[in-house]
Scaffold this motif. Structure first.
Motif, mmCIF file in Angstrom:
data_model
loop_
_atom_site.group_PDB
_atom_site.id
_atom_site.type_symbol
_atom_site.label_atom_id
_atom_site.label_comp_id
_atom_site.label_asym_id
_atom_site.label_seq_id
_atom_site.Cartn_x
_atom_site.Cartn_y
_atom_site.Cartn_z
ATOM 1 N N THR A 13 0.780 1.104 63.101
ATOM 2 C CA THR A 13 1.819 1.683 62.257
ATOM 3 C C THR A 13 2.363 2.990 62.827
ATOM 4 N N VAL A 28 5.640 8.375 58.215
ATOM 5 C CA VAL A 28 4.930 8.441 56.926
ATOM 6 C C VAL A 28 5.947 8.480 55.792
ATOM 7 N N LEU A 31 7.465 5.104 55.372
ATOM 8 C CA LEU A 31 6.479 4.226 54.738
ATOM 9 C C LEU A 31 6.452 4.468 53.228
ATOM 10 N N ARG A 32 6.480 5.765 52.866
ATOM 11 C CA ARG A 32 6.440 6.145 51.449
ATOM 12 C C ARG A 32 7.677 5.625 50.725
ATOM 13 N N TYR A 55 -0.257 -1.256 51.015
ATOM 14 C CA TYR A 55 -0.135 0.153 51.438
ATOM 15 C C TYR A 55 -1.403 0.955 51.283
ATOM 16 N N LEU A 56 -2.141 0.735 50.169
ATOM 17 C CA LEU A 56 -3.265 1.617 49.851
ATOM 18 C C LEU A 56 -4.615 0.916 49.920
ATOM 19 N N LEU A 62 -0.792 2.737 54.706
ATOM 20 C CA LEU A 62 -0.977 4.183 54.552
ATOM 21 C C LEU A 62 -2.430 4.579 54.797
ATOM 22 N N THR A 63 -3.351 3.714 54.368
ATOM 23 C CA THR A 63 -4.783 3.960 54.614
ATOM 24 C C THR A 63 -5.046 4.084 56.124
ATOM 25 N N VAL A 65 -2.960 5.054 58.390
ATOM 26 C CA VAL A 65 -2.436 6.336 58.849
ATOM 27 C C VAL A 65 -3.449 7.430 58.568
ATOM 28 N N SER A 84 0.787 12.392 54.436
ATOM 29 C CA SER A 84 0.097 11.143 54.095
ATOM 30 C C SER A 84 -0.648 11.263 52.775
ATOM 31 N N ALA A 87 1.850 11.262 50.025
ATOM 32 C CA ALA A 87 2.386 9.900 49.858
ATOM 33 C C ALA A 87 1.388 9.037 49.106
ATOM 34 N N LYS A 88 0.104 9.142 49.472
ATOM 35 C CA LYS A 88 -0.918 8.333 48.818
ATOM 36 C C LYS A 88 -0.956 8.605 47.312
#
Ligand code: 2NL
Length: 368
Positions: A13, A28, A31-32, A55-56, A62-63, A65, A84, A87-88
């Protein structure tokens, strides 16, 4: 020998290859954004869970990243790490909110859901009046024999209701006691014959028609009489029309309407507008349908005679034909008139003529 442990790990990613690191914070943010768009568009909890995993989840975009942040250099580690984590958290909050909204919406849909297998709320619908049923059937029988149908006004002038029908001044039916007058010149028609006069005034022979409609007579009400009732009259004028045509037409009609075993009897009678004239009886449909000779006894319908009187008929009086300008050297005709209530009472076993006018639903809903 290179130290593999110290080399930056590759992540699909993130462009972590040398020269591409500068784009990671932007990635990032992208992605968000795309995750947020998908969450907003999710229309089911299942879809939402799939987005969360994408994503999570443990192997989520995202994880991944977040896991790779350790591989970044100092300043990038801090900015990408911050972006990140933000975003999470933001995505987790968005998913929670969307979960709540969807749960509420789906519960509402569920509550209002239409179950088309449930019995419907039945609507009250009307039905045909028994008289209309009878008229429909009568029309169908005569139309089948080549007759057409005509109707006319309930309020008539003296000429069309009486004069043209060879009913002279002073005749009892022209008295105030027998006829409803509308002023001095007009009456509520006492038969549908004036419609026949109007047709013949406008149309040359041949005429082969029936005339259903409401008529009015100042009769006292009883089980079989009412001051308003309905008539079906019939008229056939052409060259060479004879009494045999009348008999054939009536016997076919009686068989169709009352049953195939029905036979007829003609008794001499008198009407001003026909000559000769006859009262026509049918074999009793209760005690002697189709049997020969008619059975008597104590039948409640015919009183034991085996016969039921159904209508009056005859050959059209030449005076009537002359009145409408028809050539009586060329033309003859037959006519008959029947009470539609009477026909229906006999056929359907109705005991009292009142039922046709009262509009009691308990009567009406037995038919139609
Ligand atoms: C009855 C008898 C009848 C007619 C009606 C008629 C009509 C014209 C000329 C000649 Cl324009 N006749 N109609 C004929 C015979 C009998 O009715 O008892 N009706 C209830």
């Amino acid at each position: 020998m290179p130290n593999w442990q110290n080399l930056p790990r590759m992540r699909h990613t993130l462009a972590l290859l040398p020269g591409n690191e500068v784009s990671t914070e932007k990635e990032v943010s992208e992605l968000r954004e795309s995750a947020a768009g998908e969450i907003r568009a999710a229309s089911s909890l299942k879809e939402l869970e799939a987005i969360r995993i994408k994503y999570l989840g443990r192997k989520g975009l995202l994880t991944s990243v977040l896991r790779s942040i350790g591989d970044l250099s100092g300043p990038e580690r801090s900015s990408v790490g911050k972006a990140s984590n933000e975003a999470k958290e933001a995505l987790a909050t968005l998913i929670d909110e969307r979960t709540e909204a969807l749960t509420v919406a789906l519960a509402t849909v569920e509550r209002r859901r239409l179950d088309i297998t449930l019995p419907g709320v039945s609507q009250w619908v009307g039905r045909r009046h028994l008289l209309s049923i009878a008229v429909k059937e009568l029309k169908s029988i005569f139309i089948g024999m080549g007759f057409s149908v005509a109707t006319g006004p309930d309020v008539e002038d003296i000429y069309h209701n009486f004069e043209a029908l060879n009913i002279p001044e002073g005749h009892p039916s022209r008295e105030k006691g027998d006829t409803f007058f509308v002023g001095r010149e007009l009456v509520l028609r006492t038969q549908t014959s004036p419609v026949q006069i109007r047709v013949m005034e406008r149309k040359p022979a041949p005429v082969r028609m029936i005339f259903p409609g409401r008529v009015y007579r100042k009769d006292a009400s009883d089980a079989t009489h009412s001051p308003e009732f309905h008539q079906l009259e019939c008229l056939y004028v052409d060259r060479d029309v004879t009494f045999l045509d009348l008999k054939g037409t009536l016997s076919y009609f009686a068989r169709r309407f009352f049953g195939s075993g029905t036979r007829l009897r003609f008794r001499p009678s008198y009407f001003p507008f026909t000559e000769p004239s006859a009262e026509v009886d049918i074999t009793c449909i209760s005690c002697s349908g189709g049997q020969s000779p008619p059975r008597s006894g104590n039948c409640r319908m015919c009183g034991g005679s085996g016969w039921l009187e159904v209508l009056g008929a005859g050959m059209v009086h030449p005076a009537v034909l002359r009145c409408v300008g028809y050539d009586t050297d060329e033309l003859t005709g037959f006519a008959f008139g029947a009470g539609i209530e009477r026909l229906a009472m006999l056929k359907y076993g109705i005991a009292n003529i009142r039922f046709f006018l009262e509009n009691d639903v308990r009567f009406l809903e037995q038919f139609g």
